[in-house]
Motif scaffolding. Sequence first.
Motif, PDB file in Angstrom:
ATOM      1  N   ALA A   2       0.865  -1.180   0.000  1.00 52.25           N
ATOM      2  CA  ALA A   2       0.000   0.000   0.000  1.00 52.25           C
ATOM      3  C   ALA A   2       0.896   1.224   0.000  1.00 52.25           C
ATOM      4  O   ALA A   2       1.765   1.363   0.876  1.00 52.25           O
ATOM      5  CB  ALA A   2      -0.921  -0.002   1.211  1.00 52.25           C
ATOM      6  N   ASP A   3       0.692   2.134  -0.998  1.00 50.71           N
ATOM      7  CA  ASP A   3       1.563   3.308  -1.092  1.00 50.71           C
ATOM      8  C   ASP A   3       0.807   4.431  -1.786  1.00 50.71           C
ATOM      9  O   ASP A   3      -0.139   4.193  -2.556  1.00 50.71           O
ATOM     10  CB  ASP A   3       2.821   2.949  -1.887  1.00 50.71           C
ATOM     11  N   ASP A   4       1.229   5.640  -1.498  1.00 48.05           N
ATOM     12  CA  ASP A   4       0.648   6.827  -2.148  1.00 48.05           C
ATOM     13  C   ASP A   4       1.576   7.240  -3.279  1.00 48.05           C
ATOM     14  O   ASP A   4       2.705   7.682  -3.042  1.00 48.05           O
ATOM     15  CB  ASP A   4       0.493   7.963  -1.130  1.00 48.05           C
ATOM     16  N   LEU A   5       1.094   7.099  -4.519  1.00 51.54           N
ATOM     17  CA  LEU A   5       1.921   7.304  -5.703  1.00 51.54           C
ATOM     18  C   LEU A   5       1.341   8.394  -6.597  1.00 51.54           C
ATOM     19  O   LEU A   5       0.128   8.673  -6.560  1.00 51.54           O
ATOM     20  CB  LEU A   5       2.028   5.991  -6.487  1.00 51.54           C
TER      21      LEU A   5
ATOM     22  N   ASP B  84      -7.287   2.507  -3.544  1.00 51.03           N
ATOM     23  CA  ASP B  84      -7.870   2.357  -2.217  1.00 51.03           C
ATOM     24  C   ASP B  84      -8.821   3.529  -2.021  1.00 51.03           C
ATOM     25  O   ASP B  84      -8.443   4.622  -1.606  1.00 51.03           O
ATOM     26  CB  ASP B  84      -6.761   2.372  -1.160  1.00 51.03           C
ATOM     27  N   VAL B  85     -10.085   3.284  -2.352  1.00 48.21           N
ATOM     28  CA  VAL B  85     -11.070   4.375  -2.392  1.00 48.21           C
ATOM     29  C   VAL B  85     -11.228   5.025  -1.029  1.00 48.21           C
ATOM     30  O   VAL B  85     -11.292   6.260  -0.922  1.00 48.21           O
ATOM     31  CB  VAL B  85     -12.421   3.831  -2.904  1.00 48.21           C
ATOM     32  N   THR B  86     -11.291   4.249   0.018  1.00 52.31           N
ATOM     33  CA  THR B  86     -11.506   4.813   1.354  1.00 52.31           C
ATOM     34  C   THR B  86     -10.386   5.781   1.733  1.00 52.31           C
ATOM     35  O   THR B  86     -10.639   6.904   2.187  1.00 52.31           O
ATOM     36  CB  THR B  86     -11.582   3.680   2.396  1.00 52.31           C
ATOM     37  N   ARG B  87      -9.145   5.343   1.561  1.00 53.49           N
ATOM     38  CA  ARG B  87      -8.019   6.217   1.907  1.00 53.49           C
ATOM     39  C   ARG B  87      -7.952   7.417   0.975  1.00 53.49           C
ATOM     40  O   ARG B  87      -7.622   8.526   1.406  1.00 53.49           O
ATOM     41  CB  ARG B  87      -6.712   5.421   1.851  1.00 53.49           C
ATOM     42  N   GLN B  88      -8.287   7.220  -0.305  1.00 53.93           N
ATOM     43  CA  GLN B  88      -8.191   8.311  -1.278  1.00 53.93           C
ATOM     44  C   GLN B  88      -9.108   9.476  -0.923  1.00 53.93           C
ATOM     45  O   GLN B  88      -8.726  10.641  -1.038  1.00 53.93           O
ATOM     46  CB  GLN B  88      -8.527   7.797  -2.680  1.00 53.93           C
ATOM     47  N   PHE B  89     -10.331   9.155  -0.457  1.00 52.21           N
ATOM     48  CA  PHE B  89     -11.307  10.215  -0.210  1.00 52.21           C
ATOM     49  C   PHE B  89     -11.387  10.606   1.265  1.00 52.21           C
ATOM     50  O   PHE B  89     -12.296  11.333   1.663  1.00 52.21           O
ATOM     51  CB  PHE B  89     -12.678   9.796  -0.724  1.00 52.21           C
ATOM     52  N   THR B  90     -10.445  10.116   2.072  1.00 49.68           N
ATOM     53  CA  THR B  90     -10.355  10.558   3.469  1.00 49.68           C
ATOM     54  C   THR B  90      -8.991  11.172   3.710  1.00 49.68           C
ATOM     55  O   THR B  90      -8.833  12.393   3.710  1.00 49.68           O
ATOM     56  CB  THR B  90     -10.600   9.377   4.442  1.00 49.68           C
ATOM     57  N   THR B  91      -7.991  10.373   3.862  1.00 52.51           N
ATOM     58  CA  THR B  91      -6.653  10.865   4.178  1.00 52.51           C
ATOM     59  C   THR B  91      -6.083  11.737   3.061  1.00 52.51           C
ATOM     60  O   THR B  91      -5.438  12.768   3.321  1.00 52.51           O
ATOM     61  CB  THR B  91      -5.696   9.684   4.438  1.00 52.51           C
ATOM     62  N   LEU B  92      -6.304  11.311   1.787  1.00 48.13           N
ATOM     63  CA  LEU B  92      -5.725  12.043   0.651  1.00 48.13           C
ATOM     64  C   LEU B  92      -6.711  12.991  -0.017  1.00 48.13           C
ATOM     65  O   LEU B  92      -6.462  13.466  -1.141  1.00 48.13           O
ATOM     66  CB  LEU B  92      -5.190  11.040  -0.383  1.00 48.13           C
TER      67      LEU B  92
ATOM     68  N   VAL C  33      -7.324  16.018   0.568  1.00 43.32           N
ATOM     69  CA  VAL C  33      -6.766  17.365   0.379  1.00 43.32           C
ATOM     70  C   VAL C  33      -5.486  17.323  -0.459  1.00 43.32           C
ATOM     71  O   VAL C  33      -4.836  18.353  -0.635  1.00 43.32           O
ATOM     72  CB  VAL C  33      -6.471  18.024   1.742  1.00 43.32           C
ATOM     73  N   GLU C  34      -5.126  16.162  -0.952  1.00 44.99           N
ATOM     74  CA  GLU C  34      -3.899  16.030  -1.755  1.00 44.99           C
ATOM     75  C   GLU C  34      -4.200  15.208  -2.999  1.00 44.99           C
ATOM     76  O   GLU C  34      -3.806  14.049  -3.133  1.00 44.99           O
ATOM     77  CB  GLU C  34      -2.791  15.368  -0.929  1.00 44.99           C
ATOM     78  N   PRO C  35      -4.927  15.790  -3.955  1.00 44.55           N
ATOM     79  CA  PRO C  35      -5.346  15.034  -5.144  1.00 44.55           C
ATOM     80  C   PRO C  35      -4.208  14.613  -6.058  1.00 44.55           C
ATOM     81  O   PRO C  35      -4.400  13.788  -6.947  1.00 44.55           O
ATOM     82  CB  PRO C  35      -6.276  16.026  -5.846  1.00 44.55           C
TER      83      PRO C  35
END
Length: 432
Positions: free
Chosen positions: A149-152, A160-168, A170-172
């Motif tokens: 699992a990584d932010d690329l 990872d839809v859940t993490r994308q629209f919560t943690t990330l 504000v960082e599209p």
Amino acid sequence: MIHRTILEWESICYGDATDEIQPHAADRIAAVAAASPLAGRGGGGILEHGRKALRARGVVGVIAANGCALEILPKIDIPGEDGERANGSIRHRLVHMLAVALDLKIDAGHVTALDWQRETLLEILIRLFSEKLVDAVRQGMPRRYVEHADDLPALRGRLDVTRQFTTLAVEPSRLACRYDALTPDIALNRIMKAAVMRLSRIARTTDNQRRLRELAFAYADIAEVPLSALHWDNVVLDRTNGRWRELLNLARLLLGERFQTTSAGGSDGFSLLFEMNTLFEEYVARMLKRALADTDVRVVSQGGRLYCLETEDQRQVFQTRPDILIKRGDVVLQVIDTKWKRIAGRIDDPKRGVSQADVYQMMAYGRLYQCGKLTLLYPHHREAGCDEGLIGNYAVNSSQDQLELFSVDVARGDDIHTRLSRIVSLGLPICE
């Protein structure tokens, strides 16, 4: 490096002679031995640390401390040999017993007679492991797909839809990716690296040190995990990496998973120890399984588990675990209990030195398992006063039960499973 070799239940006196050990070295070795789980509550289960000598007990192996090492070998009679030649042959037989007990196919044929005499048991096991591991690594280190699992900046695998629209949220510019990657950093390789790193610190021979350095370089990119954190249950062996099974068993042996304990008695101490009672039992059980594989009976080790007593509220207490049961279906045909003890050689002694507690135990087994054929099996030795095989046959009073005393010569490597199968005298065909 001070190195001394003695047999189990023998003593080595303090002194400066080649067959003695210096008091300060004895103190360090005794401290390492006392720290082992096999030492028991009082710390004397491996060595008796006396005023004038160290005395070994029924545990064999190697105990190493700063600048000194004590090797304890089992008492196995080797006809026509003594001194270092006999010690070399004993090491050879002990490695064979370990290989059978752990289901290893150890090819020790290239280890010369001189090597068996010159190297300690520990160095021989390190050599067998490192040579086999070098050959396996040259054929390719096992790899598996592991989920990451990584932010690329670009999508890889699935989002990872859940993490994308919560943690990330504000960082599209970053995408939360979950993907599988082929990596060698898996549980099996971490265990191999742990073994390499542990053995690198204790190996003494030049060849062993050289091979372990090469292996440490090969495993440089594998995570180094403490022994207590190794995930043995996560190892997956299949048709693609089945050849690593024996190496995994050897790593278990050297890292203290079965039959023995490897422990540090302080920063400079290490022990590789085996309880001969346990090893002898497993060795005999596996050899009997091979001998009776093509018959209609089966060999069950540490089975049964019936209870001796029952309380008023119907709770079962005092569970039994006979060493070996010979069964046909659900019927127990024979109970065999192995004893790593020396049977008495006095033919005028009707008890032959058999422990009264052992006889009581066999009587309980006969009653609980409704079996009239009871066998105590001992290692054979030259002072037993008879040949290998049946050495005593007793009728149990007020019953048709029989208690037999057998011995088997573990010094003879030839056809031992056939010789063991003669203990099971039930009209069964004997494997040749």
